[in-house]
Design an enzyme around this catalytic site. Sequence first.
Site, PDB file in Angstrom:
ATOM      1  N   ARG A 132     -23.236  67.535  80.151  1.00 15.99           N
ATOM      2  CA  ARG A 132     -23.696  67.574  78.758  1.00 15.99           C
ATOM      3  C   ARG A 132     -24.694  66.485  78.390  1.00 15.99           C
ATOM      4  NH1 ARG A 132     -18.476  69.305  74.968  1.00 15.99           N
ATOM      5  NH2 ARG A 132     -18.021  71.287  76.058  1.00 15.99           N
ATOM      6  N   ASP A 205     -21.035  65.831  71.915  1.00 17.06           N
ATOM      7  CA  ASP A 205     -21.933  65.908  73.064  1.00 17.06           C
ATOM      8  C   ASP A 205     -22.430  67.323  73.340  1.00 17.06           C
ATOM      9  OD1 ASP A 205     -19.607  67.004  74.030  1.00 17.06           O
ATOM     10  OD2 ASP A 205     -19.288  65.525  75.610  1.00 17.06           O
ATOM     11  N   ASP A 206     -22.034  68.280  72.491  1.00 16.81           N
ATOM     12  CA  ASP A 206     -22.613  69.623  72.590  1.00 16.81           C
ATOM     13  C   ASP A 206     -23.531  69.910  71.396  1.00 16.81           C
ATOM     14  OD1 ASP A 206     -20.704  69.821  70.628  1.00 16.81           O
ATOM     15  OD2 ASP A 206     -19.655  71.545  71.479  1.00 16.81           O
ATOM     16  N   ASP A 292     -11.936  64.646  62.846  1.00 15.71           N
ATOM     17  CA  ASP A 292     -12.774  65.088  61.738  1.00 15.71           C
ATOM     18  C   ASP A 292     -11.939  65.421  60.500  1.00 15.71           C
ATOM     19  OD1 ASP A 292     -11.678  67.302  62.993  1.00 15.71           O
ATOM     20  OD2 ASP A 292     -13.560  68.428  63.117  1.00 15.71           O
ATOM     21  N   HIS A 316     -20.577  74.886  67.081  1.00 17.55           N
ATOM     22  CA  HIS A 316     -20.360  75.985  68.021  1.00 17.55           C
ATOM     23  C   HIS A 316     -19.456  77.067  67.442  1.00 17.55           C
ATOM     24  CE1 HIS A 316     -16.840  73.386  68.545  1.00 17.55           C
ATOM     25  NE2 HIS A 316     -16.202  74.465  68.934  1.00 17.55           N
TER      26      HIS A 316
END
Length: 376
Positions: A132, A205-206, A292, A316
């Site tokens: 990633r 990291d995406d 989060d 995502h």
Amino acid sequence: MSYQLSKMRLTLKRILQALFLAVLFSFSTLAMLRTLAATSNNSTATIERASAGKEEPPWIKNFVGLWPDRSLRSVLDDEGNTFAGPVIDDNDNHLFEVTTTTTTSSTTTKPHTTLDDIFISVKTTKNFHASRLDVIIKTWFTLAREQTWFFTDSDDEEYSEKTHNHLINTGCSASHNRMALCCKMAVEFDTFLESNKRWFCHFDDDNYVNVPQLVRMLQKYDWTDDWYLGKPSIKAPLEILDREHIPQKISFWFATGGAGFCLSRSLGLKMKPLASGGKFISIGDKIRLPDDVTMGYIVEHLLSKQLTVVEEFHSHLEPMKFLKQSQIADQITFSYSHYGAEMNVLSLDGFNNQIDPYRFLSLHCHLYPNFSFCPR
């Protein structure tokens, strides 16, 4: 004898007159030169004022030295004509500078934000460094190299070098459970507070971060006020059981970490007594929810500050293919995911799927086509 004296006096008188005229001429010349110098200075000042008053080309308000139009595809000259931009060296330390304006009113001046005012954190894990981080380092990290830090769970000399020593080993677990996630977020938050930056922006990291759009978005908000900016991934506020007042329930919104979120320094300082020094982990453990959600609980429930929704953040959990190509340059974050053989990625032409399965290389070349690795 008398005649000679008279002649000498006449000669002396003429010499004195000549000297007087010479002195007078010198003073006149000096005065004239001073007048000419003053006139020249006034003319120069007038020209400078006229130049300063000349309207700058529109693109300067967005970028200096990079692709200034909205699609970021070309460079414009002073007359607005398009010409081919330079090939960008991906190892260049300063590819662009986002300029800012100060919005003024009759009574107040709004503080402006620059790229260097932002602390950008990326949460990752050792297992994803190769899969990633490489694409991030090759693309958007080059636009915010000094401002971006990677928070992981292990030392990694290779990626420490690749990130210019911006890889931080949090000492947290490498697992993906809520305790490990809250542990990393706690280190991110404390590191932000120590940085004295005006904004804290967290990403995963995406994520691909459209750095110029991030700066533009933050310029709309005053960092001296309390701002929690992000995008929820649920359609209604989250309801959880209040463990201190059972059977009461608590309801609050939270910005999903997979899309990214930002906190102003003013809000961060108000959070400090509750969340710094490892207290963030304790709160996450108390409500038994991930990082989060814990952030939303602290901001919305404990501090009674509301989430401001920013639609240009994307995680995502959204279908990336529905983002129209004409709107891509206006978005702030993008993501990807895959479930078996099905890939949730941007529908974007560019590199083939073997080279660019997540479409981040293609996205970067769509936004910045003059990077050296972009096809021509």
